[in-house]
Design a protein around this motif. Sequence first.
Motif, PDB file in Angstrom:
ATOM      1  N   GLY A   9       0.801  -1.219   0.000  1.00  0.00           N
ATOM      2  CA  GLY A   9       0.000   0.000   0.000  1.00  0.00           C
ATOM      3  C   GLY A   9       0.827   1.259   0.000  1.00  0.00           C
ATOM      4  O   GLY A   9       1.680   1.485  -0.859  1.00  0.00           O
ATOM      5  N   ASP A  10       0.585   2.135   0.982  1.00  0.00           N
ATOM      6  CA  ASP A  10       1.247   3.445   1.055  1.00  0.00           C
ATOM      7  C   ASP A  10       2.741   3.345   1.343  1.00  0.00           C
ATOM      8  O   ASP A  10       3.492   4.244   1.002  1.00  0.00           O
ATOM      9  N   ARG A  11       3.170   2.274   1.969  1.00  0.00           N
ATOM     10  CA  ARG A  11       4.594   2.142   2.279  1.00  0.00           C
ATOM     11  C   ARG A  11       5.437   2.027   1.022  1.00  0.00           C
ATOM     12  O   ARG A  11       6.606   2.352   1.019  1.00  0.00           O
ATOM     13  N   LEU A  12       4.835   1.560  -0.075  1.00  0.00           N
ATOM     14  CA  LEU A  12       5.575   1.366  -1.317  1.00  0.00           C
ATOM     15  C   LEU A  12       5.986   2.689  -1.954  1.00  0.00           C
ATOM     16  O   LEU A  12       7.033   2.789  -2.556  1.00  0.00           O
ATOM     17  N   LYS A  13       5.184   3.729  -1.794  1.00  0.00           N
ATOM     18  CA  LYS A  13       5.491   5.021  -2.416  1.00  0.00           C
ATOM     19  C   LYS A  13       6.782   5.613  -1.870  1.00  0.00           C
ATOM     20  O   LYS A  13       7.504   6.291  -2.574  1.00  0.00           O
ATOM     21  N   ASP A  14       7.072   5.342  -0.604  1.00  0.00           N
ATOM     22  CA  ASP A  14       8.284   5.872   0.008  1.00  0.00           C
ATOM     23  C   ASP A  14       9.512   5.024  -0.301  1.00  0.00           C
ATOM     24  O   ASP A  14      10.630   5.484  -0.164  1.00  0.00           O
ATOM     25  N   ASP A  15       9.310   3.806  -0.731  1.00  0.00           N
ATOM     26  CA  ASP A  15      10.421   2.885  -0.936  1.00  0.00           C
ATOM     27  C   ASP A  15      10.706   2.720  -2.423  1.00  0.00           C
ATOM     28  O   ASP A  15      10.028   1.976  -3.123  1.00  0.00           O
ATOM     29  N   ASN A  16      11.733   3.423  -2.902  1.00  0.00           N
ATOM     30  CA  ASN A  16      12.099   3.343  -4.314  1.00  0.00           C
ATOM     31  C   ASN A  16      12.890   2.087  -4.634  1.00  0.00           C
ATOM     32  O   ASN A  16      13.021   1.712  -5.791  1.00  0.00           O
ATOM     33  N   ASP A  17      13.442   1.421  -3.594  1.00  0.00           N
ATOM     34  CA  ASP A  17      14.211   0.197  -3.819  1.00  0.00           C
ATOM     35  C   ASP A  17      13.351  -0.888  -4.453  1.00  0.00           C
ATOM     36  O   ASP A  17      13.802  -1.590  -5.354  1.00  0.00           O
ATOM     37  N   ILE A  18      12.120  -1.036  -3.992  1.00  0.00           N
ATOM     38  CA  ILE A  18      11.252  -2.087  -4.523  1.00  0.00           C
ATOM     39  C   ILE A  18      10.908  -1.796  -5.979  1.00  0.00           C
ATOM     40  O   ILE A  18      10.918  -2.699  -6.817  1.00  0.00           O
ATOM     41  N   ASN A  19      10.606  -0.547  -6.280  1.00  0.00           N
ATOM     42  CA  ASN A  19      10.321  -0.193  -7.671  1.00  0.00           C
ATOM     43  C   ASN A  19      11.528  -0.425  -8.559  1.00  0.00           C
ATOM     44  O   ASN A  19      11.397  -0.897  -9.703  1.00  0.00           O
ATOM     45  N   GLN A  20      12.707  -0.133  -8.059  1.00  0.00           N
ATOM     46  CA  GLN A  20      13.938  -0.358  -8.826  1.00  0.00           C
ATOM     47  C   GLN A  20      14.179  -1.851  -9.019  1.00  0.00           C
ATOM     48  O   GLN A  20      14.596  -2.284 -10.091  1.00  0.00           O
ATOM     49  N   GLN A  21      13.919  -2.652  -7.978  1.00  0.00           N
ATOM     50  CA  GLN A  21      14.093  -4.095  -8.091  1.00  0.00           C
ATOM     51  C   GLN A  21      13.126  -4.684  -9.106  1.00  0.00           C
ATOM     52  O   GLN A  21      13.470  -5.616  -9.830  1.00  0.00           O
ATOM     53  N   LEU A  22      11.916  -4.145  -9.174  1.00  0.00           N
ATOM     54  CA  LEU A  22      10.948  -4.593 -10.172  1.00  0.00           C
ATOM     55  C   LEU A  22      11.488  -4.328 -11.573  1.00  0.00           C
ATOM     56  O   LEU A  22      11.490  -5.218 -12.426  1.00  0.00           O
ATOM     57  N   LYS A  23      11.970  -3.117 -11.809  1.00  0.00           N
ATOM     58  CA  LYS A  23      12.510  -2.781 -13.121  1.00  0.00           C
ATOM     59  C   LYS A  23      13.709  -3.659 -13.466  1.00  0.00           C
ATOM     60  O   LYS A  23      13.832  -4.140 -14.593  1.00  0.00           O
ATOM     61  N   ASN A  24      14.590  -3.885 -12.484  1.00  0.00           N
ATOM     62  CA  ASN A  24      15.778  -4.709 -12.728  1.00  0.00           C
ATOM     63  C   ASN A  24      15.411  -6.149 -13.046  1.00  0.00           C
ATOM     64  O   ASN A  24      15.991  -6.756 -13.951  1.00  0.00           O
ATOM     65  N   SER A  25      14.450  -6.705 -12.312  1.00  0.00           N
ATOM     66  CA  SER A  25      14.090  -8.101 -12.551  1.00  0.00           C
ATOM     67  C   SER A  25      13.397  -8.268 -13.902  1.00  0.00           C
ATOM     68  O   SER A  25      13.638  -9.253 -14.609  1.00  0.00           O
ATOM     69  N   LEU A  26      12.550  -7.313 -14.287  1.00  0.00           N
ATOM     70  CA  LEU A  26      11.899  -7.404 -15.597  1.00  0.00           C
ATOM     71  C   LEU A  26      12.909  -7.269 -16.722  1.00  0.00           C
ATOM     72  O   LEU A  26      12.816  -7.957 -17.738  1.00  0.00           O
ATOM     73  N   GLU A  27      13.905  -6.408 -16.556  1.00  0.00           N
ATOM     74  CA  GLU A  27      14.949  -6.269 -17.567  1.00  0.00           C
ATOM     75  C   GLU A  27      15.803  -7.535 -17.658  1.00  0.00           C
ATOM     76  O   GLU A  27      16.195  -7.951 -18.744  1.00  0.00           O
ATOM     77  N   LYS A  28      16.071  -8.139 -16.509  1.00  0.00           N
ATOM     78  CA  LYS A  28      16.867  -9.361 -16.511  1.00  0.00           C
ATOM     79  C   LYS A  28      16.130 -10.489 -17.230  1.00  0.00           C
ATOM     80  O   LYS A  28      16.734 -11.264 -17.964  1.00  0.00           O
ATOM     81  N   ILE A  29      14.812 -10.580 -17.033  1.00  0.00           N
ATOM     82  CA  ILE A  29      14.016 -11.603 -17.736  1.00  0.00           C
ATOM     83  C   ILE A  29      14.006 -11.314 -19.236  1.00  0.00           C
ATOM     84  O   ILE A  29      14.145 -12.221 -20.050  1.00  0.00           O
ATOM     85  N   ARG A  30      13.823 -10.066 -19.599  1.00  0.00           N
ATOM     86  CA  ARG A  30      13.730  -9.717 -21.017  1.00  0.00           C
ATOM     87  C   ARG A  30      15.030  -9.964 -21.776  1.00  0.00           C
ATOM     88  O   ARG A  30      15.025 -10.091 -22.990  1.00  0.00           O
ATOM     89  N   THR A  31      16.138 -10.037 -21.063  1.00  0.00           N
ATOM     90  CA  THR A  31      17.414 -10.266 -21.716  1.00  0.00           C
ATOM     91  C   THR A  31      17.822 -11.737 -21.717  1.00  0.00           C
ATOM     92  O   THR A  31      18.946 -12.056 -22.111  1.00  0.00           O
ATOM     93  N   LEU A  32      16.935 -12.629 -21.258  1.00  0.00           N
ATOM     94  CA  LEU A  32      17.261 -14.062 -21.265  1.00  0.00           C
ATOM     95  C   LEU A  32      17.502 -14.536 -22.693  1.00  0.00           C
ATOM     96  O   LEU A  32      16.739 -14.251 -23.604  1.00  0.00           O
ATOM     97  N   GLU A  33      18.571 -15.265 -22.876  1.00  0.00           N
ATOM     98  CA  GLU A  33      18.901 -15.855 -24.170  1.00  0.00           C
ATOM     99  C   GLU A  33      19.441 -17.248 -23.928  1.00  0.00           C
ATOM    100  O   GLU A  33      19.626 -17.674 -22.801  1.00  0.00           O
ATOM    101  N   HIS A  34      19.738 -17.928 -25.003  1.00  0.00           N
ATOM    102  CA  HIS A  34      20.293 -19.274 -24.886  1.00  0.00           C
ATOM    103  C   HIS A  34      21.609 -19.168 -24.176  1.00  0.00           C
ATOM    104  O   HIS A  34      22.149 -19.904 -23.583  1.00  0.00           O
TER     105      HIS A  34
END
Length: 156
Positions: free
Chosen positions: A131-156
Amino acid sequence: MVGFKNRYLVMEVFLSPDNGFGIDDLIILTQFNVSKAIKDSLLENFGECGLASSLISFQVKYVNSITKLCVIRASREEHNKVWAAITLVRRIGNCPVLFNLLDLSGSIKACRNAAVKCEEMKFEHYKLVLGDRLKDDNDINQQLKNSLEKIRTLEH
């Protein structure tokens, strides 16, 4: 010439909250400890020959320690054996775990799409829970972006 055929398993890992240990004893999932647990299960349940035949293309491609999502590659001929060994894993380290198969695909592209969809749904769930605690915590939003980028770069 025919390319080497693989199967990709998108798995969810459930850590047992009532394992008899304290919060500090919960394990942090990494590619190494997930891979070791699966290899140990292959050895224990299928012997050395089963382990050796499964290791031809076995690889833990992606692990997210926050959402407990992992992507595992296995050869097409051996993916049933690897899947069976994964379901027989009961512990990673001292922490009881269960694996749940979310998607099984024959291409890295389909696996990537399924993993991105699962990650986005899990992070949406976390946003609702925090909820509201997420707005103050930019680390979680950054981790979301990092994990999605890591998945999108998966290759053989």
